[in-house]
Design a protein around this motif. Structure first.
Motif, PDB file in Angstrom:
ATOM      1  N   SER A 179      31.601   0.234  75.078  1.00 13.32           N
ATOM      2  CA  SER A 179      32.397   1.227  75.819  1.00 13.32           C
ATOM      3  C   SER A 179      33.596   0.637  76.572  1.00 13.32           C
ATOM      4  O   SER A 179      34.517   1.373  76.928  1.00 13.32           O
ATOM      5  N   PHE A 180      33.607  -0.675  76.828  1.00 17.44           N
ATOM      6  CA  PHE A 180      34.768  -1.284  77.517  1.00 17.44           C
ATOM      7  C   PHE A 180      35.534  -2.217  76.572  1.00 17.44           C
ATOM      8  O   PHE A 180      36.322  -3.050  77.006  1.00 17.44           O
ATOM      9  N   VAL A 181      35.320  -2.026  75.273  1.00 15.39           N
ATOM     10  CA  VAL A 181      35.978  -2.875  74.268  1.00 15.39           C
ATOM     11  C   VAL A 181      37.078  -2.072  73.597  1.00 15.39           C
ATOM     12  O   VAL A 181      36.801  -1.059  72.935  1.00 15.39           O
ATOM     13  N   THR A 182      38.309  -2.498  73.763  1.00  9.83           N
ATOM     14  CA  THR A 182      39.414  -1.870  73.023  1.00  9.83           C
ATOM     15  C   THR A 182      40.533  -2.878  72.788  1.00  9.83           C
ATOM     16  O   THR A 182      40.715  -3.811  73.582  1.00  9.83           O
ATOM     17  N   GLY A 183      41.220  -2.730  71.673  1.00  5.58           N
ATOM     18  CA  GLY A 183      42.312  -3.645  71.326  1.00  5.58           C
ATOM     19  C   GLY A 183      41.824  -4.982  70.786  1.00  5.58           C
ATOM     20  O   GLY A 183      42.604  -5.929  70.666  1.00  5.58           O
ATOM     21  N   SER A 184      40.535  -5.060  70.414  1.00  7.66           N
ATOM     22  CA  SER A 184      39.957  -6.340  69.964  1.00  7.66           C
ATOM     23  C   SER A 184      39.877  -6.435  68.444  1.00  7.66           C
ATOM     24  O   SER A 184      39.695  -5.426  67.765  1.00  7.66           O
ATOM     25  N   LEU A 185      39.970  -7.673  67.966  1.00  3.36           N
ATOM     26  CA  LEU A 185      39.676  -7.967  66.548  1.00  3.36           C
ATOM     27  C   LEU A 185      38.389  -8.774  66.521  1.00  3.36           C
ATOM     28  O   LEU A 185      38.311  -9.825  67.159  1.00  3.36           O
ATOM     29  N   TYR A 186      37.383  -8.277  65.818  1.00  5.87           N
ATOM     30  CA  TYR A 186      36.088  -8.964  65.733  1.00  5.87           C
ATOM     31  C   TYR A 186      35.967  -9.668  64.388  1.00  5.87           C
ATOM     32  O   TYR A 186      35.978  -9.026  63.341  1.00  5.87           O
ATOM     33  N   ASN A 187      35.837 -10.991  64.420  1.00  8.22           N
ATOM     34  CA  ASN A 187      35.708 -11.759  63.178  1.00  8.22           C
ATOM     35  C   ASN A 187      34.297 -11.620  62.611  1.00  8.22           C
ATOM     36  O   ASN A 187      33.323 -11.727  63.360  1.00  8.22           O
ATOM     37  N   VAL A 188      34.222 -11.364  61.320  1.00 11.78           N
ATOM     38  CA  VAL A 188      32.920 -11.338  60.618  1.00 11.78           C
ATOM     39  C   VAL A 188      33.123 -12.244  59.411  1.00 11.78           C
ATOM     40  O   VAL A 188      33.353 -11.783  58.290  1.00 11.78           O
ATOM     41  N   ASP A 189      33.102 -13.553  59.654  1.00  8.16           N
ATOM     42  CA  ASP A 189      33.668 -14.477  58.666  1.00  8.16           C
ATOM     43  C   ASP A 189      32.888 -15.774  58.488  1.00  8.16           C
ATOM     44  O   ASP A 189      33.437 -16.754  57.972  1.00  8.16           O
ATOM     45  N   GLY A 190      31.639 -15.796  58.931  1.00  5.12           N
ATOM     46  CA  GLY A 190      30.825 -17.011  58.746  1.00  5.12           C
ATOM     47  C   GLY A 190      31.431 -18.242  59.397  1.00  5.12           C
ATOM     48  O   GLY A 190      31.135 -19.365  58.999  1.00  5.12           O
ATOM     49  N   GLY A 191      32.306 -18.041  60.382  1.00  5.26           N
ATOM     50  CA  GLY A 191      32.856 -19.173  61.129  1.00  5.26           C
ATOM     51  C   GLY A 191      34.237 -19.628  60.688  1.00  5.26           C
ATOM     52  O   GLY A 191      34.774 -20.608  61.219  1.00  5.26           O
ATOM     53  N   MET A 192      34.844 -18.919  59.744  1.00 11.98           N
ATOM     54  CA  MET A 192      36.130 -19.404  59.201  1.00 11.98           C
ATOM     55  C   MET A 192      37.213 -19.540  60.261  1.00 11.98           C
ATOM     56  O   MET A 192      37.972 -20.501  60.262  1.00 11.98           O
ATOM     57  N   GLN A 193      37.298 -18.600  61.197  1.00  8.37           N
ATOM     58  CA  GLN A 193      38.370 -18.657  62.195  1.00  8.37           C
ATOM     59  C   GLN A 193      38.141 -19.756  63.223  1.00  8.37           C
ATOM     60  O   GLN A 193      39.070 -20.181  63.897  1.00  8.37           O
ATOM     61  N   ALA A 194      36.891 -20.202  63.327  1.00 10.09           N
ATOM     62  CA  ALA A 194      36.598 -21.269  64.290  1.00 10.09           C
ATOM     63  C   ALA A 194      37.010 -22.629  63.742  1.00 10.09           C
ATOM     64  O   ALA A 194      37.086 -23.609  64.478  1.00 10.09           O
ATOM     65  N   ASP A 195      37.250 -22.690  62.456  1.00 19.15           N
ATOM     66  CA  ASP A 195      37.483 -23.974  61.778  1.00 19.15           C
ATOM     67  C   ASP A 195      38.930 -24.421  61.951  1.00 19.15           C
ATOM     68  O   ASP A 195      39.837 -23.614  61.751  1.00 19.15           O
TER      69      ASP A 195
END
Ligand SMILES: NC(=O)C1=CN([C@@H]2O[C@H](COP(=O)(O)OP(=O)(O)OC[C@H]3O[C@@H](n4cnc5c(N)ncnc54)[C@H](O)[C@@H]3O)[C@@H](O)[C@H]2O)C=CC1
Ligand SMILES: CC(=O)C(C)=O
Length: 252
Positions: A236-252
């Motif tokens: 309910s307080f989350v807006t304007g976010s991009l949530y990664n569902v990528d098995g860790g690719m963006q952390a690499d």
């Protein structure tokens, strides 16, 4: 999700259907929008629920977009959740060789389709005074990828549209977020593998997996669970976010 109405574009595809199942299993009514009428009918049979309404429409056509919004409201009186998800990967061609019409088609579906969907759904949600929108971006919203200029540009634009819509719609208590999946096991990923190595798609599949910290493809259900969270009151307080569902690719 009891009594909630969920509108999903690209609803006949892998991620769209998985999201539909997640919402249906939790008591919602679901409207599936897709260009492919046969695939829509197959999706309804596959999902096996009476709480599904199908609309054949092209997300690039503003009249179609107005029609899918209007038809949903005529049938269910409201739109609680909009999963703005239709997309294509487009050709594997570097910028110097890409035809303008090829670039335009990817932008029309992945970006203009998302823009038009938000335009007409936000108008409805403003009347309601609430609503939750989840757009489908991608890992491609953050990175460059040689040979995929249109797809990469289109998904960067989805990220920008998501943040902008979140700011514009906040005063009406409408939340707008995006999921950013990577390498999810659907027809789109099969097409990508076939394009990368037409004679041995399993080899390009292994090469893609080697770039994923988890070492495997994601499932459409793993994306659907994050979409469900973002759409639900738990976010309910989350807006304007991009949530990664990528098995860790963006952390690499
Ligand atoms: N599969 C993957 O690895 C990833 C997919 N995505 C995104 O997820 C979304 C869903 O893709 P998938 O389920 O994987 O692919 P999919 O190919 O299974 O589903 C896409 C659906 O969009 C529909 N569609 C295409 N053009 C349309 C149009 N003009 N109007 C209405 N519907 C149209 C197709 O008929 C299809 O049913 C897309 O936006 C894609 O870019 C993002 C990151 C990774
Ligand atoms: C298609 C896509 O967005 C991938 C593989 O990340």
């Amino acid at each position: 999700m009891q009594n909630k109405v969920v509108l999903i574009t690209g609803g006949a595809g892998g991620i769209g259907q998985a999201a539909a199942k997640e919402f249906l299993d939790n008591g919602a009514s679901v409207v599936l929008v897709d260009l492919n009428e046969d695939a829509l009918n197959a999706a309804k049979e596959n999902l096996g629920s009476d709480n599904i309404h199908l609309i054949t429409a092209d997300v690039t056509n503003e009249e179609d977009v107005e029609r899918y919004v209007q038809e949903t409201v005529e049938k269910y009186e409201k739109i609680d959740i909009f999963f703005n998800n239709a997309g294509i990967n487009g050709p594997f061609t570097p910028i110097k060789d890409l035809e303008k019409k090829q670039f335009d088609l990817v932008m029309a579906i992945n970006t203009t389709g998302v823009f038009l969907g938000m335009k007409h759904v936000i108008r409805q949600m403003e009347k309601q005074g609430y609503g939750s929108i989840v757009n489908t971006a991608s890992n491609a919203a953050y990175i460059g990828s040689a040979g995929m200029p249109a797809y990469i540009a289109s998904k960067h634009a989805v990220a920008g549209l998501t943040k902008t819509a979140a700011l514009e719609a906040a005063e009406s208590q409408i939340r707008v977020n995006a999921v950013a999946p990577a390498a999810i096991d659907t027809n789109m990923l099969k097409d990508i593998q076939n394009n990368l190595s037409p004679d041995a798609p399993e080899q390009s599949g292994e090469a893609i997996k080697a770039g994923i910290p988890f070492g495997r493809f994601g499932t459409p259900e793993e994306v659907a669970k994050v979409v469900y969270f973002l759409a639900s009151d738990n976010a309910s307080f989350v807006t304007g976010s991009l949530y990664n569902v990528d098995g860790g690719m963006q952390a690499d």
